[in-house]
Design a protein around this motif. Sequence first.
Motif, mmCIF file in Angstrom:
data_model
loop_
_atom_site.group_PDB
_atom_site.id
_atom_site.type_symbol
_atom_site.label_atom_id
_atom_site.label_comp_id
_atom_site.label_asym_id
_atom_site.label_seq_id
_atom_site.Cartn_x
_atom_site.Cartn_y
_atom_site.Cartn_z
ATOM 1 N N ALA A 74 0.942 -1.105 0.159
ATOM 2 C CA ALA A 74 -0.113 0.188 -0.128
ATOM 3 C C ALA A 74 0.562 0.974 -0.261
ATOM 4 O O ALA A 74 0.756 2.023 0.225
ATOM 5 N N ILE A 75 2.385 1.151 -0.562
ATOM 6 C CA ILE A 75 3.073 2.227 -0.335
ATOM 7 C C ILE A 75 2.898 2.914 -1.435
ATOM 8 O O ILE A 75 2.944 1.893 -2.600
ATOM 9 N N GLY A 76 2.682 4.393 -1.365
ATOM 10 C CA GLY A 76 2.808 4.916 -2.988
ATOM 11 C C GLY A 76 3.542 5.912 -3.102
ATOM 12 O O GLY A 76 3.093 7.205 -1.788
ATOM 13 N N PRO A 77 3.537 7.379 -4.015
ATOM 14 C CA PRO A 77 3.475 9.158 -4.414
ATOM 15 C C PRO A 77 1.879 9.312 -3.241
ATOM 16 O O PRO A 77 0.986 9.460 -2.541
ATOM 17 N N VAL A 78 3.539 9.987 -2.195
ATOM 18 C CA VAL A 78 2.424 10.777 -1.466
ATOM 19 C C VAL A 78 1.179 12.019 -2.515
ATOM 20 O O VAL A 78 1.151 12.314 -2.644
ATOM 21 N N THR A 79 -0.977 11.613 -1.704
ATOM 22 C CA THR A 79 -1.150 11.800 -2.682
ATOM 23 C C THR A 79 -2.100 13.198 -0.785
ATOM 24 O O THR A 79 -2.797 13.938 -2.062
ATOM 25 N N SER A 104 6.277 17.305 -4.007
ATOM 26 C CA SER A 104 7.206 16.698 -4.972
ATOM 27 C C SER A 104 8.305 17.823 -5.124
ATOM 28 O O SER A 104 9.623 17.444 -5.644
ATOM 29 N N ALA A 105 8.131 18.882 -4.535
ATOM 30 C CA ALA A 105 9.887 19.634 -3.988
ATOM 31 C C ALA A 105 10.116 18.792 -2.167
ATOM 32 O O ALA A 105 11.289 19.451 -2.222
ATOM 33 N N TYR A 106 10.225 17.626 -1.876
ATOM 34 C CA TYR A 106 10.959 16.747 -1.004
ATOM 35 C C TYR A 106 11.778 15.882 -1.457
ATOM 36 O O TYR A 106 11.377 15.797 -1.928
ATOM 37 N N PRO A 107 13.008 15.383 -0.977
ATOM 38 C CA PRO A 107 13.268 14.771 -1.060
ATOM 39 C C PRO A 107 13.059 13.225 -0.966
ATOM 40 O O PRO A 107 13.089 12.070 -1.508
ATOM 41 N N ALA A 108 11.829 12.996 0.147
ATOM 42 C CA ALA A 108 11.072 12.199 0.453
ATOM 43 C C ALA A 108 9.802 12.024 -0.394
ATOM 44 O O ALA A 108 9.688 13.310 0.218
ATOM 45 N N ARG A 109 8.977 11.366 -1.299
ATOM 46 C CA ARG A 109 8.224 11.635 -1.424
ATOM 47 C C ARG A 109 7.240 10.071 -1.530
ATOM 48 O O ARG A 109 5.556 10.028 -2.311
ATOM 49 N N LEU A 110 7.071 9.774 -0.982
ATOM 50 C CA LEU A 110 6.175 8.069 -0.489
ATOM 51 C C LEU A 110 6.103 8.131 0.951
ATOM 52 O O LEU A 110 7.036 8.701 1.367
ATOM 53 N N CYS A 134 1.475 15.179 6.530
ATOM 54 C CA CYS A 134 1.074 16.767 5.823
ATOM 55 C C CYS A 134 2.390 17.614 5.832
ATOM 56 O O CYS A 134 3.968 17.017 6.406
ATOM 57 N N PRO A 135 2.386 19.140 5.002
ATOM 58 C CA PRO A 135 4.063 19.581 4.961
ATOM 59 C C PRO A 135 4.553 19.750 6.508
ATOM 60 O O PRO A 135 6.151 19.578 6.205
ATOM 61 N N ILE A 167 11.847 13.844 7.581
ATOM 62 C CA ILE A 167 12.977 14.109 7.014
ATOM 63 C C ILE A 167 13.774 14.695 7.794
ATOM 64 O O ILE A 167 15.276 14.019 7.681
ATOM 65 N N ALA A 168 13.658 15.557 8.788
ATOM 66 C CA ALA A 168 14.724 16.116 9.867
ATOM 67 C C ALA A 168 15.946 15.260 10.591
ATOM 68 O O ALA A 168 16.384 15.349 11.610
ATOM 69 N N GLY A 169 15.360 14.137 10.752
ATOM 70 C CA GLY A 169 15.022 12.582 11.331
ATOM 71 C C GLY A 169 16.348 12.095 10.869
ATOM 72 O O GLY A 169 17.140 11.046 11.520
ATOM 73 N N GLY A 170 16.130 12.116 9.171
ATOM 74 C CA GLY A 170 17.714 11.670 8.611
ATOM 75 C C GLY A 170 17.580 10.295 8.543
ATOM 76 O O GLY A 170 18.116 9.350 7.784
ATOM 77 N N ARG A 171 16.204 9.845 8.475
ATOM 78 C CA ARG A 171 15.907 7.996 8.163
ATOM 79 C C ARG A 171 14.816 8.177 7.147
ATOM 80 O O ARG A 171 14.467 6.732 6.947
ATOM 81 N N LEU A 172 14.185 8.745 6.390
ATOM 82 C CA LEU A 172 13.245 8.607 5.523
ATOM 83 C C LEU A 172 14.348 8.222 4.098
ATOM 84 O O LEU A 172 15.241 8.530 3.621
ATOM 85 N N SER A 173 13.417 7.054 3.867
ATOM 86 C CA SER A 173 13.840 6.376 1.821
ATOM 87 C C SER A 173 13.720 7.985 1.419
ATOM 88 O O SER A 173 12.294 8.284 1.024
ATOM 89 N N THR A 174 14.766 8.605 0.985
ATOM 90 C CA THR A 174 14.673 8.893 -0.742
ATOM 91 C C THR A 174 14.166 8.600 -2.588
ATOM 92 O O THR A 174 14.173 9.120 -3.027
#
Length: 405
Positions: free
Chosen positions: A33-38, A43-49, A194-195, A202-209
């Motif tokens: 169930a993982i997919g692009p953020v809706t 789109s401007a963030y390094p992590a988008r899923l 949410c933004p 993202i600031a935690g440094g552990r998100l997949s890009t």
Amino acid sequence: MSDKAVITGIGVATPNGMGVEDFWSATRIGKNAIGPVTRFDASAYPARLAGEIRSFTAEDHLPSRLLPQTDRMTRLALVAADCAFEDAGVRPGDIAEFDMGVVTASTSGGFEFGQNELQRLWSQGSQYVSAYQSFAWFYAVNSGQISIRNGMRGPSGVVVSDQAGGLDAIAQARRQIRKGSRLIFSGGFDASICPWGWVAQIAGGRLSTRTDPERAYLPFDADANGYVPGEGGALLILESERSARERGADNVYGEIAGYGATFDPRPGSGREPGLRRAVERALADAGTSPDEVDVVFADAAGTPRLDREEADAITAVFGPYAVPVTAPKTMIGRLYSGAAPVDVVSAVLAMREGLIPPTTQVELSPEYALDLVVGQARTTSVRTALVLARGYGGYNSAVVVRSGD
């Protein structure tokens, strides 16, 4: 008198299923169930899923008066609480109000609600900020709203220890059952896609890009690149075994049999991380030996260092390749405080069916001496499960779940 804390009702909401049967029918076959953020433009963030719950409309489940005062995570939790009551065959008035309590976990609180109100403050002025901002963002709001809606005035609280919090809350609920409470709601929900919440994660440094949903969240894989966040969680109804028997409970999914928690040492100290000790304490608390455990539900952080630490802890306790290990959260993302309660749900459903759900997408790296259940589910008897969770900042928790048969 028995002081066993048994699970008699479940409410679950995850990206791959709402409700016990929908969730399990997707989880047992490895539905991703993982997919692009809706929920916003990422789109401007390094992590988008992300793992998003896309089939939930709060207006279909809750009275309109609750909608202006609740964040998305609280709406999900309130609906899950309704489902858990129904699943347990209990109505709120069936048990005295002071005999029922709520202990939940939260990692971020109502981030989306908070962001919306801050935007109003900055763009329109303080007179446009909702009065509900005073509590809708707060970590304890799910416990509060569930208790108010259902007339539950017994021991209640909230635990904030990131991903480990879901297990810590369940352990606190078990403690209250042992002290004499008849019924305690416990578990966790988070929904911070949410933004504002995204920047914090993202600031935690552990998100997949990575941008490929099939190769983004890969714990114990040589290509591990971080985790994919998700939203949702689970709430469990815990009762004393005696109370459940007296009221003729239809479902007894299993028992919360053991719990252990530790903190990691200071970074750079050279001392061993605390996860192994948490596992050993949980097993000792349950009176269970390692060879009695049929499956381990891994925390599955998805970063090389944390995966290495977890694999080392598992092999130190059980031995190399000695116990099946799985991480079905690869289908839905890490749900923060909701993740481990969902794993507890998966554990008791695995016991019911005799089937270990798979770790999807992952190709096990040979550097880990784990019997990781990958590709497809494994049919086997499951009577005792160990659920692991680790939180940002060094929290480690482990819970032993035992079959209710």
